[in-house]
Design a protein around this motif. Structure first.
Motif, PDB file in Angstrom:
ATOM      1  N   LEU B 315       7.039   0.486   1.232  1.00 39.39           N
ATOM      2  CA  LEU B 315       6.627  -0.578   0.303  1.00 39.39           C
ATOM      3  C   LEU B 315       6.494  -1.931   0.988  1.00 39.39           C
ATOM      4  O   LEU B 315       5.811  -2.815   0.513  1.00 39.39           O
ATOM      5  CB  LEU B 315       7.640  -0.696  -0.837  1.00 39.39           C
ATOM      6  N   LEU B 316       7.187  -2.084   2.123  1.00 36.10           N
ATOM      7  CA  LEU B 316       7.223  -3.404   2.761  1.00 36.10           C
ATOM      8  C   LEU B 316       6.248  -3.541   3.925  1.00 36.10           C
ATOM      9  O   LEU B 316       6.317  -4.489   4.680  1.00 36.10           O
ATOM     10  CB  LEU B 316       8.644  -3.706   3.256  1.00 36.10           C
ATOM     11  N   GLN B 317       5.321  -2.583   4.060  1.00 37.53           N
ATOM     12  CA  GLN B 317       4.377  -2.673   5.175  1.00 37.53           C
ATOM     13  C   GLN B 317       3.474  -3.896   5.039  1.00 37.53           C
ATOM     14  O   GLN B 317       3.212  -4.368   3.949  1.00 37.53           O
ATOM     15  CB  GLN B 317       3.502  -1.419   5.220  1.00 37.53           C
ATOM     16  N   GLN B 318       2.979  -4.350   6.191  1.00 36.03           N
ATOM     17  CA  GLN B 318       2.080  -5.515   6.201  1.00 36.03           C
ATOM     18  C   GLN B 318       0.669  -5.095   5.781  1.00 36.03           C
ATOM     19  O   GLN B 318       0.276  -3.955   5.969  1.00 36.03           O
ATOM     20  CB  GLN B 318       2.023  -6.091   7.607  1.00 36.03           C
ATOM     21  N   PRO B 319      -0.113  -6.050   5.205  1.00 33.40           N
ATOM     22  CA  PRO B 319      -1.495  -5.730   4.843  1.00 33.40           C
ATOM     23  C   PRO B 319      -2.304  -5.253   6.046  1.00 33.40           C
ATOM     24  O   PRO B 319      -2.024  -5.627   7.181  1.00 33.40           O
ATOM     25  CB  PRO B 319      -2.032  -7.058   4.331  1.00 33.40           C
ATOM     26  N   GLU B 320      -3.318  -4.458   5.746  1.00 34.42           N
ATOM     27  CA  GLU B 320      -4.154  -3.929   6.827  1.00 34.42           C
ATOM     28  C   GLU B 320      -5.213  -4.959   7.223  1.00 34.42           C
ATOM     29  O   GLU B 320      -5.408  -5.941   6.546  1.00 34.42           O
ATOM     30  CB  GLU B 320      -4.892  -2.668   6.346  1.00 34.42           C
ATOM     31  N   GLY B 321      -5.909  -4.652   8.311  1.00 33.83           N
ATOM     32  CA  GLY B 321      -7.077  -5.445   8.703  1.00 33.83           C
ATOM     33  C   GLY B 321      -6.747  -6.797   9.284  1.00 33.83           C
ATOM     34  O   GLY B 321      -7.573  -7.687   9.318  1.00 33.83           O
ATOM     35  N   ARG B 322      -5.474  -6.984   9.643  1.00 28.41           N
ATOM     36  CA  ARG B 322      -5.103  -8.268  10.235  1.00 28.41           C
ATOM     37  C   ARG B 322      -4.298  -8.026  11.491  1.00 28.41           C
ATOM     38  O   ARG B 322      -3.827  -6.943  11.750  1.00 28.41           O
ATOM     39  CB  ARG B 322      -4.258  -9.072   9.246  1.00 28.41           C
ATOM     40  N   GLY B 323      -4.064  -9.090  12.242  1.00 28.79           N
ATOM     41  CA  GLY B 323      -3.169  -9.003  13.386  1.00 28.79           C
ATOM     42  C   GLY B 323      -3.880  -8.845  14.689  1.00 28.79           C
ATOM     43  O   GLY B 323      -5.033  -8.959  14.862  1.00 28.79           O
TER      44      GLY B 323
END
Lengths: 360, 323
Positions: B315-323
């Protein structure tokens, strides 16, 4: 709506590290102001002092007609978008957007209506039930903006919000931010190290280095009339060509450096610079390649489509770069080919060789 | 069609296949794991299989192993029918629930105080971590002295309890209820360090931007704690609960050292019950069956804990498509 005045802000961190060394600035109501500078120049610390996340060592922050220096961030009535967006990962998008209203105990019916309205504005209604982890980069960006703007802040602070997006999305979001500013007409203070973002979005830019503001001006002022060598070399792609040499006190004056001896028209040379050691700056579009002038040899060509960058060696310590428009001059330069170059007098900037200030 | 397939399967592999496989040098990828797998077989799989085998035997250690005979699930039936097994199990859960709850609350509170920057922070962290490093036998011995009727604990309690008309001569080790709490408190003293450490790392891992974002939005300290920090610390809380519950359910040292299961059997934990059956009463088959049942029970609990942990993490994963 609010004007922001920074009065001689200083921030010295624990170990005697001076992050901001006296910043004074007047940001007009509804203005889009961008702080730009290299890493560690103090731009984010300045933003944090406006926001209240950092307490200034000395100086004052005035927002509207209130001195807010000693107020908590929540009492300053501003919104902030963080570099990594800082969306709460355990909450749904709806709860993220509603957070600011919930902590202020806005009645549920009103809250619900406002969240849906702002979600429609940012076209994220379909995401309201999702978690931030399920949103794409661009969607997460819009959620962060929606969360910040829902409480109608007087001032919107943005700390490198686009830095984690890929190049294409960054350009799209730039346009969206500009449009958002047009819509809201709030005061925007934006921090970035990307000069392209600064040039395209800002009403005014404050260029910072080593905790001080080097120049404040509109994007074109900064580009065309940089206050010093730092600003001149920080702005512009490719970097401005700089050649150290001497301006003769002849009429017309001549610029003499290693392997360069060029005649300059009187109007291109400030009187204060005549007969002195100087650094001449010329942007790549103001280097004219032709039959006359100093000699050089092509080292590298970079075709950009509508124009071509020609890197050439002239015998001096570094190479020079000329920008040749694809539809005007010859773009088919061969590596190793001998060329002659001259400066377009309109684009010659003269800097003091000692302190780097722009001589006008 | 079936016939053709069967023929193809039946065709023996040519030696070239083996040579080709060896030539790929895949074998070298397996070599490093030989030690690990060997250890696993030797230290885990073999004793486990042996325990299951013994649990199916009627075998008392005071008779030769040759006289042992296979009797199916009789030992399991006896364990299930044995009230002392269930009493010990219930008591162990009661000890674990009380001890783990106290350890979680205290560890969380201490970590919350210490995670903020202040002078002497490192000293406090070191002090709070010391109990965990003390050998349990030493803890048991120390506490047996602290709990003596005229010992330091009663002396400290005297000025607090006397004004309320309570005699401060608590028989810590000889009163059934006090003895249970004596064991719980000794466990709390030693293992609060571990929950403290887990929560301290949990606090350190909280992204400061989230707290700053909440501050800018006008959240109070309590709101930030309640709505941001506490939910984000859930994985750390689950880890602490799982690890400590697993350990607390194996509680043995303190029960032996402080009270030896007494008075009566008021402090007999399930681990102590197992030990007694095997080493005092020589009921090897019975003990093995009881430990297999216990393993099944605890494994299901731990599996539940790990499931919770994995869910919280996802549930605490970071949003995709960034970084």
């Amino acid at each position: 709506m609010a004007r922001i005045v920074l009065e001689n802000l200083v921030k010295i961190f624990g170990a005697g590290v001076t992050a901001v060394a006296g910043v004074s600035l007047d940001i007009q109501d509804g203005e889009f102001m961008i702080f730009v500078g290299p890493s560690g120049c103090g731009k984010t610390t300045t933003l944090n002092m406006i926001c209240g996340l950092e307490q200034p060592t000395s100086g004052n922050v005035i927002i509207g007609d209130r001195v807010v220096t000693d107020l908590e961030p929540g009492e300053r009535h501003l919104g902030m978008v963080f570099q990594n967006l800082a969306l709460f990962p355990h909450m749904s998008v709806f709860e993220n957007i509603a957070f600011g209203l919930r902590v202020r105990r806005v009645p549920p019916a009103d809250l619900n209506e406002r969240v849906h309205r702002v979600a429609e504005t940012f076209q994220i209604t379909h995401l309201l039930g999702k978690k931030p982890a399920q949103c794409s980069g661009g969607e997460a960006q819009r959620v962060a903006l929606a969360r910040t703007t829902i409480s109608n802040p007087d001032v919107l602070l943005l700390d490198e919000p686009l830095s984690s997006l890929d190049a294409k999305l960054r350009v799209e979001m730039r346009t969206e931010l500009k449009r958002l500013h047009e819509q809201l007409r709030s005061t925007f203070v934006y921090v970035t190290h990307d000069q392209a973002e600064a040039m395209t979005m800002a009403d005014r830019i404050a260029v910072m280095q080593a905790g001080r503001i080097q120049q404040i001006g509109t994007p074109l002022e900064i580009y065309r009339r940089p206050a010093n060598l730092f600003v001149a070399s920080f702005f512009g792609m490719p970097t401005m060509n700089l050649i150290s040499g001497r301006l003769s006190d002849t009429n017309p004056p001549r610029f003499q450096a290693d392997h360069v001896d060029l005649e300059l028209p009187v109007e291109a040379v400030p009187a204060a610079a005549v007969g002195r050691d100087v650094c001449v700056g010329v942007r790549s579009e103001h280097i004219v390649l032709g039959a006359q002038g100093a000699a050089g040899r092509v080292q590298l060509t970079e075709p950009l489509g509508d124009e071509t960058l020609i890197h050439f060696d002239y015998g001096g310590p570094s190479q020079l770069v000329a920008k040749v428009r694809g539809d005007h001059g010859p773009t088919d330069f061969e590596v190793g080919e001998a060329i002659a170059f001259d400066f377009d007098p309109k684009g010659v900037l003269v800097f003091d060789a000692e302190d780097g200030t722009h001589l006008e | 069609m079936k016939l053709v397939l069967a023929e193809m399967e039946a065709t023996p592999k040519r030696p070239a296949g083996l040579a080709a496989w060896l030539a790929q040098e895949r074998i070298f990828r397996l070599v490093p794991f030989v030690m690990v797998e060997g250890m696993f077989l030797l230290l885990l799989a073999l004793p486990f299989a042996l325990t299951i085998y013994i649990s199916l035997l009627r075998w008392r250690a005071n008779r030769p192993f040759e006289q042992a005979y296979f009797q199916g699930f009789v030992n399991y039936a006896r364990v299930i029918a044995e009230p002392e097994f269930w009493w010990s199990l219930g008591r162990t859960f009661y000890f674990a629930a009380a001890a783990v709850t106290l350890e979680l609350v205290l560890g969380f509170f201490l970590a919350m105080l210490v995670h903020q920057a202040f002078r002497g922070r490192r000293l406090y962290i070191t002090i709070f971590l010391i109990p965990m490093m003390v050998v349990p036998v030493v803890v048991g011995y120390n506490f047996s002295m602290i709990y003596v009727d005229s010992g330091p604990l009663n002396q400290i309690l005297a000025p607090i309890l006397t004004p309320f008309g309570v005699t401060a001569r608590i028989r810590w080790l000889s009163h059934p209820l006090a003895a249970q709490w004596a064991i719980i408190l000794a466990d709390v003293w030693q293992w609060t360090s571990l929950t403290f450490l887990i929560f301290l790392s949990g606090f350190a891992a909280l992204p400061p931007e989230l707290i700053n974002a909440a501050r800018v939005m006008g959240a109070s300290r309590w709101q930030i704690f309640r709505r941001i920090q506490l939910p984000l610390l859930k994985p750390a809380i689950v880890i602490a609960v799982v690890i400590r519950t697993m350990e607390a359910l194996k509680l043995f040292d303190q029960a032996v050292l402080l009270t030896f299961g007494g008075p009566g059997d008021s402090t007999q934990t399930i681990a102590f019950f197992l030990w007694r059956q095997v080493w005092q009463f020589n009921k090897y088959g019975f003990g093995a069956a009881a430990s297999v049942l216990l393993l099944l029970l605890l494994s299901s609990l731990i599996y539940g804990g790990i499931y919770l942990l994995v869910r919280e993490r996802a549930l605490l994963q970071q949003p995709e498509g960034r970084g």
